[in-house]
Write a protein that holds these residues in place. Structure first.
Motif, PDB file in Angstrom:
ATOM      1  N   ASP A   1      30.999  95.897  56.809  1.00  0.00           N
ATOM      2  CA  ASP A   1      31.277  94.929  57.871  1.00  0.00           C
ATOM      3  C   ASP A   1      31.196  93.509  57.298  1.00  0.00           C
ATOM      4  OD1 ASP A   1      31.523  93.338  60.054  1.00  0.00           O
ATOM      5  OD2 ASP A   1      29.985  94.334  61.261  1.00  0.00           O
ATOM      6  N   PRO A   2      32.358  92.945  56.919  1.00  0.00           N
ATOM      7  CA  PRO A   2      32.349  91.615  56.289  1.00  0.00           C
ATOM      8  C   PRO A   2      32.060  90.495  57.284  1.00  0.00           C
ATOM      9  CG  PRO A   2      34.604  92.458  56.471  1.00  0.00           C
ATOM     10  CD  PRO A   2      33.709  93.524  57.023  1.00  0.00           C
ATOM     11  N   ASN A   3      31.992  90.830  58.581  1.00  0.00           N
ATOM     12  CA  ASN A   3      31.796  89.788  59.602  1.00  0.00           C
ATOM     13  C   ASN A   3      30.324  89.460  59.875  1.00  0.00           C
ATOM     14  OD1 ASN A   3      34.596  89.545  60.059  1.00  0.00           O
ATOM     15  ND2 ASN A   3      34.502  91.496  61.185  1.00  0.00           N
ATOM     16  N   VAL A   4      29.437  90.251  59.270  1.00  0.00           N
ATOM     17  CA  VAL A   4      28.005  89.945  59.446  1.00  0.00           C
ATOM     18  C   VAL A   4      27.405  89.704  58.061  1.00  0.00           C
ATOM     19  CG1 VAL A   4      27.757  91.316  61.550  1.00  0.00           C
ATOM     20  CG2 VAL A   4      27.371  92.400  59.323  1.00  0.00           C
TER      21      VAL A   4
ATOM     22  N   SER B   1      25.530  90.329  54.661  1.00  0.00           N
ATOM     23  CA  SER B   1      25.608  91.625  53.962  1.00  0.00           C
ATOM     24  C   SER B   1      24.337  92.445  54.138  1.00  0.00           C
ATOM     25  CB  SER B   1      25.956  91.446  52.495  1.00  0.00           C
ATOM     26  OG  SER B   1      25.259  90.391  51.964  1.00  0.00           O
ATOM     27  N   LYS B   2      23.230  91.815  54.501  1.00  0.00           N
ATOM     28  CA  LYS B   2      22.006  92.584  54.772  1.00  0.00           C
ATOM     29  C   LYS B   2      22.236  93.575  55.907  1.00  0.00           C
ATOM     30  CE  LYS B   2      18.857  89.560  52.624  1.00  0.00           C
ATOM     31  NZ  LYS B   2      18.521  88.207  52.483  1.00  0.00           N
ATOM     32  N   ASP B   3      23.176  93.267  56.804  1.00  0.00           N
ATOM     33  CA  ASP B   3      23.489  94.182  57.912  1.00  0.00           C
ATOM     34  C   ASP B   3      24.866  94.822  57.753  1.00  0.00           C
ATOM     35  OD1 ASP B   3      21.098  93.502  59.313  1.00  0.00           O
ATOM     36  OD2 ASP B   3      22.056  91.570  59.761  1.00  0.00           O
ATOM     37  N   GLY B   4      25.636  94.333  56.779  1.00  0.00           N
ATOM     38  CA  GLY B   4      27.019  94.821  56.666  1.00  0.00           C
ATOM     39  C   GLY B   4      27.292  95.618  55.414  1.00  0.00           C
ATOM     40  N   MET B   5      26.223  95.976  54.685  1.00  0.00           N
ATOM     41  CA  MET B   5      26.403  96.769  53.457  1.00  0.00           C
ATOM     42  C   MET B   5      26.008  98.219  53.735  1.00  0.00           C
ATOM     43  SD  MET B   5      24.420  96.296  49.801  1.00  0.00           S
ATOM     44  CE  MET B   5      24.797  94.575  49.594  1.00  0.00           C
ATOM     45  N   SER B   6      26.750  99.155  53.141  1.00  0.00           N
ATOM     46  CA  SER B   6      26.405 100.574  53.313  1.00  0.00           C
ATOM     47  C   SER B   6      26.402 101.266  51.955  1.00  0.00           C
ATOM     48  CB  SER B   6      27.402 101.274  54.244  1.00  0.00           C
ATOM     49  OG  SER B   6      27.412 100.626  55.504  1.00  0.00           O
ATOM     50  N   ALA B   7      25.741 102.420  51.926  1.00  0.00           N
ATOM     51  CA  ALA B   7      25.673 103.199  50.676  1.00  0.00           C
ATOM     52  C   ALA B   7      26.505 104.471  50.830  1.00  0.00           C
ATOM     53  CB  ALA B   7      24.220 103.545  50.363  1.00  0.00           C
TER      54      ALA B   7
ATOM     55  N   LYS C   1      31.088  92.324  46.510  1.00  0.00           N
ATOM     56  CA  LYS C   1      32.502  92.178  46.873  1.00  0.00           C
ATOM     57  C   LYS C   1      33.162  93.528  47.224  1.00  0.00           C
ATOM     58  CE  LYS C   1      33.311  87.715  45.575  1.00  0.00           C
ATOM     59  NZ  LYS C   1      31.928  87.266  45.408  1.00  0.00           N
ATOM     60  N   THR C   2      32.676  94.613  46.662  1.00  0.00           N
ATOM     61  CA  THR C   2      33.297  95.922  46.920  1.00  0.00           C
ATOM     62  C   THR C   2      33.296  96.195  48.426  1.00  0.00           C
ATOM     63  OG1 THR C   2      32.647  96.787  44.777  1.00  0.00           O
ATOM     64  CG2 THR C   2      33.118  98.423  46.467  1.00  0.00           C
ATOM     65  N   GLN C   3      34.476  96.619  48.911  1.00  0.00           N
ATOM     66  CA  GLN C   3      34.615  96.813  50.361  1.00  0.00           C
ATOM     67  C   GLN C   3      34.914  98.267  50.681  1.00  0.00           C
ATOM     68  OE1 GLN C   3      35.966  94.377  53.079  1.00  0.00           O
ATOM     69  NE2 GLN C   3      35.228  92.510  52.080  1.00  0.00           N
ATOM     70  N   ALA C   4      34.437  98.708  51.828  1.00  0.00           N
ATOM     71  CA  ALA C   4      34.803 100.029  52.338  1.00  0.00           C
ATOM     72  C   ALA C   4      35.401  99.833  53.725  1.00  0.00           C
ATOM     73  CB  ALA C   4      33.572 100.922  52.405  1.00  0.00           C
ATOM     74  N   THR C   5      36.618 100.351  53.926  1.00  0.00           N
ATOM     75  CA  THR C   5      37.240 100.210  55.249  1.00  0.00           C
ATOM     76  C   THR C   5      37.482 101.589  55.846  1.00  0.00           C
ATOM     77  OG1 THR C   5      39.336  99.999  54.072  1.00  0.00           O
ATOM     78  CG2 THR C   5      38.370  97.973  54.884  1.00  0.00           C
ATOM     79  N   LYS C   6      37.389 101.670  57.140  1.00  0.00           N
ATOM     80  CA  LYS C   6      37.487 102.965  57.831  1.00  0.00           C
ATOM     81  C   LYS C   6      38.952 103.369  57.929  1.00  0.00           C
ATOM     82  CE  LYS C   6      34.922 105.987  59.794  1.00  0.00           C
ATOM     83  NZ  LYS C   6      34.480 106.665  60.821  1.00  0.00           N
ATOM     84  N   ASP C   7      39.215 104.651  57.651  1.00  0.00           N
ATOM     85  CA  ASP C   7      40.566 105.192  57.813  1.00  0.00           C
ATOM     86  C   ASP C   7      40.420 106.585  58.420  1.00  0.00           C
ATOM     87  OD1 ASP C   7      43.407 105.329  57.521  1.00  0.00           O
ATOM     88  OD2 ASP C   7      43.113 106.584  55.745  1.00  0.00           O
ATOM     89  N   GLY C   8      40.596 106.679  59.741  1.00  0.00           N
ATOM     90  CA  GLY C   8      40.319 107.950  60.419  1.00  0.00           C
ATOM     91  C   GLY C   8      38.847 108.275  60.272  1.00  0.00           C
ATOM     92  N   ASP C   9      38.558 109.499  59.772  1.00  0.00           N
ATOM     93  CA  ASP C   9      37.156 109.891  59.569  1.00  0.00           C
ATOM     94  C   ASP C   9      36.621 109.444  58.218  1.00  0.00           C
ATOM     95  OD1 ASP C   9      36.743 110.995  61.962  1.00  0.00           O
ATOM     96  OD2 ASP C   9      37.130 113.082  61.344  1.00  0.00           O
ATOM     97  N   ASP C  10      37.509 108.937  57.369  1.00  0.00           N
ATOM     98  CA  ASP C  10      37.116 108.620  55.989  1.00  0.00           C
ATOM     99  C   ASP C  10      36.863 107.128  55.800  1.00  0.00           C
ATOM    100  OD1 ASP C  10      37.615 111.281  55.520  1.00  0.00           O
ATOM    101  OD2 ASP C  10      39.633 110.926  54.703  1.00  0.00           O
ATOM    102  N   TRP C  11      36.282 106.818  54.636  1.00  0.00           N
ATOM    103  CA  TRP C  11      36.142 105.432  54.196  1.00  0.00           C
ATOM    104  C   TRP C  11      36.961 105.251  52.928  1.00  0.00           C
ATOM    105  CZ3 TRP C  11      33.664 101.618  56.869  1.00  0.00           C
ATOM    106  CH2 TRP C  11      32.855 102.030  57.938  1.00  0.00           C
ATOM    107  N   ILE C  12      37.591 104.094  52.804  1.00  0.00           N
ATOM    108  CA  ILE C  12      38.381 103.793  51.605  1.00  0.00           C
ATOM    109  C   ILE C  12      37.679 102.675  50.842  1.00  0.00           C
ATOM    110  CG2 ILE C  12      40.652 103.126  50.708  1.00  0.00           C
ATOM    111  CD1 ILE C  12      40.801 105.671  52.378  1.00  0.00           C
ATOM    112  N   LEU C  13      37.268 102.974  49.604  1.00  0.00           N
ATOM    113  CA  LEU C  13      36.505 102.002  48.811  1.00  0.00           C
ATOM    114  C   LEU C  13      37.401 101.291  47.794  1.00  0.00           C
ATOM    115  CD1 LEU C  13      34.112 103.571  50.067  1.00  0.00           C
ATOM    116  CD2 LEU C  13      32.921 103.343  47.888  1.00  0.00           C
ATOM    117  N   ASN C  14      37.256  99.983  47.731  1.00  0.00           N
ATOM    118  CA  ASN C  14      37.984  99.170  46.748  1.00  0.00           C
ATOM    119  C   ASN C  14      37.042  98.165  46.114  1.00  0.00           C
ATOM    120  OD1 ASN C  14      41.008  99.687  46.637  1.00  0.00           O
ATOM    121  ND2 ASN C  14      40.634  99.665  48.862  1.00  0.00           N
ATOM    122  N   GLY C  15      37.090  98.075  44.801  1.00  0.00           N
ATOM    123  CA  GLY C  15      36.254  97.087  44.099  1.00  0.00           C
ATOM    124  C   GLY C  15      36.004  97.503  42.665  1.00  0.00           C
TER     125      GLY C  15
ATOM    126  N   GLY D   1      25.548 100.357  57.570  1.00  0.00           N
ATOM    127  CA  GLY D   1      25.030  98.986  57.668  1.00  0.00           C
ATOM    128  C   GLY D   1      23.622  98.820  57.110  1.00  0.00           C
ATOM    129  N   LYS D   2      23.033  99.910  56.626  1.00  0.00           N
ATOM    130  CA  LYS D   2      21.648  99.822  56.108  1.00  0.00           C
ATOM    131  C   LYS D   2      21.610  99.904  54.576  1.00  0.00           C
ATOM    132  CE  LYS D   2      19.538  99.495  60.023  1.00  0.00           C
ATOM    133  NZ  LYS D   2      19.378  98.129  60.468  1.00  0.00           N
TER     134      LYS D   2
END
Ligand SMILES: Cc1cc2nc3c(=O)[nH]c(=O)nc-3n(C[C@H](O)[C@H](O)[C@H](O)COP(=O)(O)OP(=O)(O)OC[C@H]3O[C@@H](n4cnc5c(N)ncnc54)[C@H](O)[C@@H]3O)c2cc1C
Length: 389
Positions: free
Chosen positions: A177-180, A182-188, A142-156, A234-235
């Motif tokens: 990327d919640p639209n695909v 999670s095997k392709d939409g999860m990042s570390a 469920k934890t999400q990361a959204t892009k904000d400029g050059d940064d990512w904002i993590l919530n969860g 995404g990997k």
């Protein structure tokens, strides 16, 4: 202690390494093994382990390791766990669970900055996969990361995170990327735990592993610069699966350690304790338990070393690591339980550390993939081998 080291499976260097490590454990850990079970482990001790080179046997020399491979990491895991399980869980969470994804997918810059200090024991790492609503089904993250400029904002939220409240850095997994799928939409991501918005909800009160800290964490608009994305965007799911192979093999090494010390205590006790005019070892009800313990320890070692050797050769070990972890962790629970039984009432007291090892061992068919999930993975790999697509 009985000498298991003549076992033909190990190289001469591995045997020498194990003996040196045993001397270190006897000097630095054994005298305080019961005391640190009140927790948390002293940070200084982890630093000492790092300085002695036991955090980095499977890490490259360029980041302070000795580049010897996973076959040495399972020796470290067994030996430290044979003295105190919680301490090794903390060590391993830092150098293997957190460290391996950085080692295998990080840039040179990331490794220098975020791995080397962990390998030498100056900093502590943790891995953030599990969440309140997500355990075995990691793809449901469920934890999400959204892009904000050059940064990512993590919530969860991340739950049951070993070292969570002690760590300097976390390898955190989040959906980018919640639209695909999670095997392709999860990042570390590598997250600095001092960043605003990172907080500890609580340390969990545990049955065992009391020398470690295991925490519930909150990420509330935690800003992470894009150069702290680990591997390709995404990997993340691929990184997570890759990490679990080394983690499960190393946990199998730990499980042998939890079983070994209670086994040794039980063998000795059974020859010293007399009932009905003879040592209790004279009763098959006792000595056959010892036979089963010896068999499980030897079989577990062979399975674990097989997985480690294959990993060190660059082979895929999903099946072998799962088999090693499943076998050794179930064996560790049986061995610690049988050892306690052999000591009778004495085993149930804290006069002997068997109760501590039993409490510690109980975790291991849960953390890092439950026994049920491992059976699922093993059968899946078996059917794939028989019926390749
Ligand atoms: C002390 C401790 C330390 C930990 N350290 C970390 C850490 O450092 N980082 C981290 O990310 N996580 C950590 N964990 C979390 C651990 O990995 C999870 O607890 C574990 O993966 C199981 O998830 P869950 O507890 O949510 O159980 P669930 O997934 O909710 O499972 C509950 C039960 O249902 C069974 N089950 C679920 N799905 C299936 C299925 N498909 N088939 C059959 N049975 C199934 C399970 O086997 C289990 O028996 C730790 C946990 C503990 C207790």
């Amino acid at each position: 202690m009985v000498d298991y080291l003549s076992n033909v499976l190990w190289t001469e260097d591995e045997i020498k390494f194990r003996k040196e490590l045993q001397a270190f454990c006897n000097k630095e850990i054994a005298p305080i093994a019961d005391e640190i079970d009140k927790g948390p482990y002293p940070r200084e001790l982890l630093r000492k382990i790092g300085k002695a080179g036991y955090m980095g046997v499977h890490h490259d020399k360029s980041v302070g390791g000795t580049n010897r491979g996973l076959s040495y990491e399972i020796i470290v895991a067994e030996e430290i766990s044979a003295v105190n399980g919680g301490l090794d869980m903390a060590r391993m969470a830092s150098t293997t669970l957190y460290g391996m994804p950085i080692a295998r997918f990080g840039t040179d810059e990331q490794k220098k900055k975020y791995l080397e200090p962990v390998v030498i024991g100056d900093k502590i790492g943790c891995i953030g996969i599990t969440e309140p609503d997500v355990g075995s089904d990691t793809a449901g993250m469920k934890t999400q990361a959204t892009k904000d400029g050059d940064d990512w904002i993590l919530n969860g939220e991340k739950r049951y995170i070993t070292n969570g409240s002690q760590a300097d850095y976390m390898c955190a997994f989040a959906i980018t990327d919640p639209n695909v799928k999670s095997k392709d939409g999860m990042s570390a991501f590598i997250v600095d735990t001092k960043t605003d918005g990172f907080s500890v909800v609580q340390d969990h009160d545990l049955l065992g592993m009391k020398s470690a800290r295991v925490s519930w964490l909150k990420l509330d608009n935690v800003r992470v610069p894009s150069d702290m994305v680990l591997g390709d965007l995404g990997k993340g799911f691929h990184i997570l699966m890759d990490e679990l192979d080394s983690e499960r093999t190393a946990i199998a090494g730990e499980a042998i350690g939890y079983g070994r010390t209670p086994y040794e205590i039980a063998v000795k006790y059974s020859t010293e304790r007399h009932q009905f005019g003879r040592p209790i070892s004279a009763f098959e009800g006792v000595s056959f338990k010892i036979a089963d313990m010896a068999m499980k320890l030897e079989a577990g070692r062979a399975l674990t070393l097989t997985a480690a050797r294959m990993y060190d050769k660059g082979q895929k070990i999903t099946k072998e690591a799962s088999i090693a972890k499943l076998y050794t962790t179930e064996a560790a629970i049986q061995i610690t339980n049988d050892a306690l039984q052999i000591l009778g009432g004495a085993g149930y007291t804290t006069d002997y550390p068997i109760e501590r090892f039993l409490r510690d061992a109980r975790l291991m068919t849960i953390g890092g993939g439950t026994a049920e999930i491992l059976r699922f993975l093993i059968q899946r790999e078996v059917y794939k081998e028989f019926f390749p697509r």
